[in-house]
Enzyme design. Structure first.
Site, PDB file in Angstrom:
ATOM      1  N   ARG A   1       0.822  -1.228   0.000  1.00 49.78           N
ATOM      2  CA  ARG A   1       0.000   0.000   0.000  1.00 49.78           C
ATOM      3  C   ARG A   1       0.852   1.273   0.000  1.00 49.78           C
ATOM      4  O   ARG A   1       0.490   2.290   0.598  1.00 49.78           O
ATOM      5  CB  ARG A   1      -0.967   0.022   1.194  1.00 49.78           C
ATOM      6  CG  ARG A   1      -1.964  -1.109   1.207  1.00 49.78           C
ATOM      7  CD  ARG A   1      -2.912  -1.099   0.014  1.00 49.78           C
ATOM      8  NE  ARG A   1      -3.706  -2.317   0.009  1.00 49.78           N
ATOM      9  CZ  ARG A   1      -3.379  -3.419  -0.677  1.00 49.78           C
ATOM     10  NH1 ARG A   1      -2.311  -3.446  -1.471  1.00 49.78           N
ATOM     11  NH2 ARG A   1      -4.125  -4.493  -0.614  1.00 49.78           N
TER      12      ARG A   1
ATOM     13  N   SER B   1     -11.056  -0.389   3.421  1.00 48.75           N
ATOM     14  CA  SER B   1     -10.374  -0.778   4.661  1.00 48.75           C
ATOM     15  C   SER B   1      -9.684   0.441   5.251  1.00 48.75           C
ATOM     16  O   SER B   1      -8.906   1.105   4.575  1.00 48.75           O
ATOM     17  CB  SER B   1      -9.325  -1.853   4.385  1.00 48.75           C
ATOM     18  OG  SER B   1      -9.951  -3.026   3.944  1.00 48.75           O
TER      19      SER B   1
ATOM     20  N   GLU C   1      -4.630   3.081   6.678  1.00 42.12           N
ATOM     21  CA  GLU C   1      -4.376   2.998   5.239  1.00 42.12           C
ATOM     22  C   GLU C   1      -4.958   4.237   4.550  1.00 42.12           C
ATOM     23  O   GLU C   1      -4.396   4.751   3.590  1.00 42.12           O
ATOM     24  CB  GLU C   1      -5.028   1.734   4.668  1.00 42.12           C
ATOM     25  CG  GLU C   1      -4.913   1.635   3.162  1.00 42.12           C
ATOM     26  CD  GLU C   1      -5.507   0.351   2.592  1.00 42.12           C
ATOM     27  OE1 GLU C   1      -5.344  -0.711   3.216  1.00 42.12           O
ATOM     28  OE2 GLU C   1      -6.131   0.431   1.521  1.00 42.12           O
TER      29      GLU C   1
HETATM   30  C1  LIG Z   1     -15.752  -0.065  -1.144  1.00 40.22           C
HETATM   31  C2  LIG Z   1     -14.259   0.094  -1.267  1.00 40.22           C
HETATM   32  C3  LIG Z   1     -13.455  -1.012  -1.528  1.00 40.22           C
HETATM   33  C4  LIG Z   1     -12.069  -0.879  -1.637  1.00 40.22           C
HETATM   34  N1  LIG Z   1     -11.323  -1.994  -1.900  1.00 40.22           N
HETATM   35  C5  LIG Z   1      -9.978  -1.869  -2.009  1.00 40.22           C
HETATM   36  C6  LIG Z   1      -9.169  -3.026  -2.288  1.00 40.22           C
HETATM   37  O1  LIG Z   1      -9.659  -4.138  -2.471  1.00 40.22           O
HETATM   38  N2  LIG Z   1      -7.826  -2.854  -2.361  1.00 40.22           N
HETATM   39  C7  LIG Z   1      -7.232  -1.633  -2.181  1.00 40.22           C
HETATM   40  O2  LIG Z   1      -6.006  -1.545  -2.268  1.00 40.22           O
HETATM   41  N3  LIG Z   1      -7.974  -0.533  -1.926  1.00 40.22           N
HETATM   42  C8  LIG Z   1      -9.323  -0.612  -1.838  1.00 40.22           C
HETATM   43  N4  LIG Z   1     -10.070   0.505  -1.576  1.00 40.22           N
HETATM   44  C9  LIG Z   1      -9.400   1.801  -1.363  1.00 40.22           C
HETATM   45  C10 LIG Z   1      -9.204   2.656  -2.632  1.00 40.22           C
HETATM   46  O3  LIG Z   1     -10.182   2.352  -3.617  1.00 40.22           O
HETATM   47  C11 LIG Z   1      -7.813   2.455  -3.216  1.00 40.22           C
HETATM   48  O4  LIG Z   1      -6.806   2.853  -2.309  1.00 40.22           O
HETATM   49  C12 LIG Z   1      -7.633   3.254  -4.511  1.00 40.22           C
HETATM   50  O5  LIG Z   1      -6.433   2.897  -5.117  1.00 40.22           O
HETATM   51  C13 LIG Z   1      -7.640   4.753  -4.275  1.00 40.22           C
HETATM   52  O6  LIG Z   1      -7.739   5.387  -5.529  1.00 40.22           O
HETATM   53  P1  LIG Z   1      -8.428   6.815  -5.668  1.00 40.22           P
HETATM   54  O7  LIG Z   1      -8.302   7.236  -7.077  1.00 40.22           O
HETATM   55  O8  LIG Z   1      -9.793   6.802  -5.115  1.00 40.22           O
HETATM   56  O9  LIG Z   1      -7.453   7.677  -4.760  1.00 40.22           O
HETATM   57  P2  LIG Z   1      -7.821   8.887  -3.786  1.00 40.22           P
HETATM   58  O10 LIG Z   1      -8.633   8.389  -2.655  1.00 40.22           O
HETATM   59  O11 LIG Z   1      -8.360  10.013  -4.566  1.00 40.22           O
HETATM   60  O12 LIG Z   1      -6.368   9.251  -3.258  1.00 40.22           O
HETATM   61  C14 LIG Z   1      -5.624   8.335  -2.483  1.00 40.22           C
HETATM   62  C15 LIG Z   1      -4.195   8.868  -2.339  1.00 40.22           C
HETATM   63  O13 LIG Z   1      -3.572   8.869  -3.619  1.00 40.22           O
HETATM   64  C16 LIG Z   1      -3.171  10.194  -3.983  1.00 40.22           C
HETATM   65  N5  LIG Z   1      -3.401  10.322  -5.431  1.00 40.22           N
HETATM   66  C17 LIG Z   1      -4.533  10.039  -6.128  1.00 40.22           C
HETATM   67  N6  LIG Z   1      -4.313  10.165  -7.448  1.00 40.22           N
HETATM   68  C18 LIG Z   1      -3.027  10.568  -7.584  1.00 40.22           C
HETATM   69  C19 LIG Z   1      -2.189  10.854  -8.702  1.00 40.22           C
HETATM   70  N7  LIG Z   1      -2.619  10.759  -9.962  1.00 40.22           N
HETATM   71  N8  LIG Z   1      -0.904  11.216  -8.463  1.00 40.22           N
HETATM   72  C20 LIG Z   1      -0.441  11.326  -7.198  1.00 40.22           C
HETATM   73  N9  LIG Z   1      -1.179  11.064  -6.099  1.00 40.22           N
HETATM   74  C21 LIG Z   1      -2.447  10.681  -6.297  1.00 40.22           C
HETATM   75  C22 LIG Z   1      -4.000  11.126  -3.144  1.00 40.22           C
HETATM   76  O14 LIG Z   1      -3.330  12.345  -2.944  1.00 40.22           O
HETATM   77  C23 LIG Z   1      -4.145  10.311  -1.859  1.00 40.22           C
HETATM   78  O15 LIG Z   1      -3.004  10.443  -1.054  1.00 40.22           O
HETATM   79  C24 LIG Z   1     -11.461   0.399  -1.471  1.00 40.22           C
HETATM   80  C25 LIG Z   1     -12.275   1.517  -1.226  1.00 40.22           C
HETATM   81  C26 LIG Z   1     -13.656   1.379  -1.125  1.00 40.22           C
HETATM   82  C27 LIG Z   1     -14.499   2.596  -0.885  1.00 40.22           C
END
Ligand SMILES: Cc1cc2nc3c(=O)[nH]c(=O)nc-3n(C[C@H](O)[C@H](O)[C@H](O)COP(=O)(O)OP(=O)(O)OC[C@H]3O[C@@H](n4cnc5c(N)ncnc54)[C@H](O)[C@@H]3O)c2cc1C
Length: 292
Positions: free
Chosen positions: A166, A216, A286
């Protein structure tokens, strides 16, 4: 010259509209660049002007302050092009992980099935090294395109991207991921689609997908699972304000309606204290926070 086209900056936009938790006050500027060039120019400008900024993907791993954010939130949603290539998929940072998995499946390419159902963007997933069901971005990515804080362009082979559980170099060094090239193997389309359907079904049965959350809350501790430790403390259903430890999956905190950032933070602290007291394990978050 304009940095962004008309309509690509929103003022006082509530972050609750853009996070899966449905929590977060307004930010001063909410910018939606459409191209890598616009994103690079914007980063350069923001840095020069000294304004605080924050990169947001799909907001699915993010807890935003009730007071919002006095600065620029740069959301990547419009940078969402995906292309199937020879032996892989190229995806811009704002494309959804699920769409990237579908694109791979359509080209009979295996290796991205695990990403189907992770609700984040390709950029957020890469920064977080998102993973599920035995796969993670580090295994599938071969090349990552990114910008430094001044907006200069770079590319790096995935093996040099410092991926860890992560985590990644991009996260630790505040770099902006603009696109990712995934290297995949040829597979049988029916098997790929079956795997994706199986993962989706497992999510539906195990996760509280009917309520807003950020997935999570805690990282997996060295031995075992955060959800098992939380469950063992009898914390399922424990609530502070509108925030509640999911009864379906103890690793999730859900917004049962009107939860504030303060509610969630207080519940996180309560869970950490109880788990530490009962099992001696200090859970690490996380999810990321903004403006807290
Ligand atoms: C129902 C549910 C299920 C999930 N299941 C999983 C799972 O199975 N496995 C898992 O790993 N995660 C899971 N997640 C968590 C989440 O979806 C992941 O961590 C995902 O990768 C986050 O992506 P995001 O675009 O939403 O990032 P954001 O929430 O928008 O950002 C997360 C972090 O990444 C940074 N960021 C985002 N985009 C960029 C970019 N282009 N460049 C630099 N920094 C950036 C942000 O600044 C922040 O620090 C789940 C979430 C939910 C709500």
């Amino acid at each position: 010259a304009r940095l962004l086209p008309k309509g690509a900056v929103l003022f006082g936009e509530p972050l609750s509209k853009h996070t899966s938790f449905r929590i977060g006050g307004p930010c001063d500027y909410f910018a939606l660049p459409d191209t890598e060039e616009e994103l690079a120019n914007l980063l350069g400008f923001v840095r020069q002007s000294g304004l605080p900024y924050y990169l947001m993907g799909n907001g699915t791993n993010l807890l935003c302050a009730d007071e919002g954010f006095a600065g620029v939130v740069i959301q990547t949603a419009r940078l969402n092009r995906i292309m199937a290539e020879d032996g892989g998929v190229y995806a811009e940072c704002g494309a959804s992980l699920t769409r990237a998995a579908y694109e791979a499946a359509a080209a009979s390419l295996t290796g991205l099935e695990f990403a189907h159902g992770i609700p984040g963007s390709v950029g957020g997933g890469t920064v977080m090294n998102a993973g599920a069901y035995g796969g993670e971005i580090a295994d599938a990515a071969c090349e990552v395109f990114y910008l430094d804080p001044a907006g200069n362009r770079f590319r790096v082979q995935a093996k040099a991207a410092g991926f860890a559980y992560r985590s990644s170099r991009f996260q630790r060094e505040a770099l902006t991921v603009t696109a990712v090239r995934f290297k995949l193997r040829e597979g049988r389309q029916t098997e790929i689609r079956e795997k994706m359907a199986d993962y989706a079904e497992r999510r539906r049965t195990k996760q509280p997908l009917d309520l807003p959350s950020a997935g999570s809350v805690f990282k997996r501790p060295a031995n075992g699972y955060a959800s098992a430790l939380i469950d063992a403390c009898g914390l399922k259903g424990c609530r502070i304000g509108g925030a509640c430890v999911s009864k379906k999956h103890a690793g999730f905190i859900v917004n049962t309606g009107g939860a504030t950032c303060r509610d969630v933070l207080a519940l996180i602290e309560h869970v950490r204290e109880q788990v530490l007291k009962q099992s001696g394990v200090l859970l690490e978050c996380e999810i990321k926070t903004l403006g807290v």
